[in-house]
Motif scaffolding. Structure first.
Motif, PDB file in Angstrom:
ATOM      1  N   TYR A 116       0.926  -1.182   0.055  1.00 28.10           N
ATOM      2  CA  TYR A 116      -0.137  -0.059  -0.002  1.00 28.10           C
ATOM      3  C   TYR A 116       0.948   1.337  -0.011  1.00 28.10           C
ATOM      4  O   TYR A 116       0.404   2.254  -0.741  1.00 28.10           O
ATOM      5  N   ALA A 117       1.938   1.155   0.455  1.00 29.70           N
ATOM      6  CA  ALA A 117       3.061   2.568   0.712  1.00 29.70           C
ATOM      7  C   ALA A 117       3.381   2.684  -0.800  1.00 29.70           C
ATOM      8  O   ALA A 117       3.479   3.648  -1.177  1.00 29.70           O
ATOM      9  N   ARG A 118       3.745   1.577  -1.379  1.00 33.12           N
ATOM     10  CA  ARG A 118       4.314   1.762  -2.867  1.00 33.12           C
ATOM     11  C   ARG A 118       3.080   2.142  -3.817  1.00 33.12           C
ATOM     12  O   ARG A 118       3.389   2.980  -4.608  1.00 33.12           O
ATOM     13  N   LEU A 119       2.037   1.844  -3.616  1.00 30.22           N
ATOM     14  CA  LEU A 119       0.857   2.401  -4.334  1.00 30.22           C
ATOM     15  C   LEU A 119       0.608   3.913  -4.178  1.00 30.22           C
ATOM     16  O   LEU A 119       0.423   4.813  -4.992  1.00 30.22           O
ATOM     17  N   LEU A 120       0.848   4.478  -2.709  1.00 31.47           N
ATOM     18  CA  LEU A 120       0.461   5.794  -2.404  1.00 31.47           C
ATOM     19  C   LEU A 120       1.897   6.484  -3.292  1.00 31.47           C
ATOM     20  O   LEU A 120       1.589   7.649  -3.849  1.00 31.47           O
ATOM     21  N   GLN A 121       2.979   5.980  -3.063  1.00 26.03           N
ATOM     22  CA  GLN A 121       4.384   6.523  -3.595  1.00 26.03           C
ATOM     23  C   GLN A 121       4.019   6.657  -5.192  1.00 26.03           C
ATOM     24  O   GLN A 121       4.749   7.726  -5.680  1.00 26.03           O
ATOM     25  N   ALA A 122       3.183   5.879  -5.701  1.00 25.16           N
ATOM     26  CA  ALA A 122       3.131   5.661  -7.274  1.00 25.16           C
ATOM     27  C   ALA A 122       2.216   6.745  -7.762  1.00 25.16           C
ATOM     28  O   ALA A 122       1.719   6.741  -8.906  1.00 25.16           O
ATOM     29  N   GLY A 123       1.375   7.125  -6.854  1.00 23.13           N
ATOM     30  CA  GLY A 123       0.362   8.383  -6.991  1.00 23.13           C
ATOM     31  C   GLY A 123      -1.260   7.813  -6.682  1.00 23.13           C
ATOM     32  O   GLY A 123      -2.279   8.495  -6.841  1.00 23.13           O
ATOM     33  N   THR A 124      -1.286   6.563  -6.220  1.00 25.45           N
ATOM     34  CA  THR A 124      -2.664   6.187  -5.707  1.00 25.45           C
ATOM     35  C   THR A 124      -3.288   7.184  -4.667  1.00 25.45           C
ATOM     36  O   THR A 124      -2.476   7.264  -3.819  1.00 25.45           O
ATOM     37  N   ARG A 125      -4.635   7.574  -4.669  1.00 28.91           N
ATOM     38  CA  ARG A 125      -5.094   8.242  -3.840  1.00 28.91           C
ATOM     39  C   ARG A 125      -5.401   7.334  -2.493  1.00 28.91           C
ATOM     40  O   ARG A 125      -5.709   6.407  -2.597  1.00 28.91           O
TER      41      ARG A 125
END
Length: 115
Positions: free
Chosen positions: A39-48
């Motif tokens: 989930y941290a990687r998703l956020l870093q990639a721009g996922t809200r």
């Protein structure tokens, strides 16, 4: 061939696409990372950030229905989600896009009409 991310319970094509943008390509890679790191990687990639999306991921990795999270368990997951969100910095361009979205400046290709 490795199983696709969408083979994990609760996770569909949109989540799979977000994982691909974050560099997570397979269901096994997602399992190996675990919910918090993924989930941290998703956020870093721009996922809200969205709490429901986070706990759906957690439940899916445990093989449980998405709505099986209740009470104290849900409260504890909320604390983990808040900590992940607070400690994860988004890529500068993702933050810019988010800021533009917030003020309604950015438009999608479908908004543009040929003259």
């Amino acid at each position: 061939m490795s199983d696709p991310i969408s083979s994990i319970r609760n996770l569909g094509p949109a989540f799979e696409q977000a994982c691909t943008q974050a560099g997570i390509m397979t269901a096994q890679e997602l399992r190996d990372l675990g919910a918090d790191e993924a989930y941290a990687r998703l956020l870093q990639a721009g996922t809200r950030p969205h709490f429901i999306g986070y706990y759906v991921l957690v439940m899916g990795l445990q093989g449980r229905p998405w709505n099986d999270c209740k009470g104290e368990e849900k409260k504890a997951l909320r604390e983990r989600f808040d900590a992940i969100k607070a400690s994860t910095s988004r890529a500068p361009e993702s933050q810019l896009i988010s800021d533009l979205d917030a003020v309604g400046v950015r438009v999608s290709a479908s908004d543009l009409k040929p003259v």
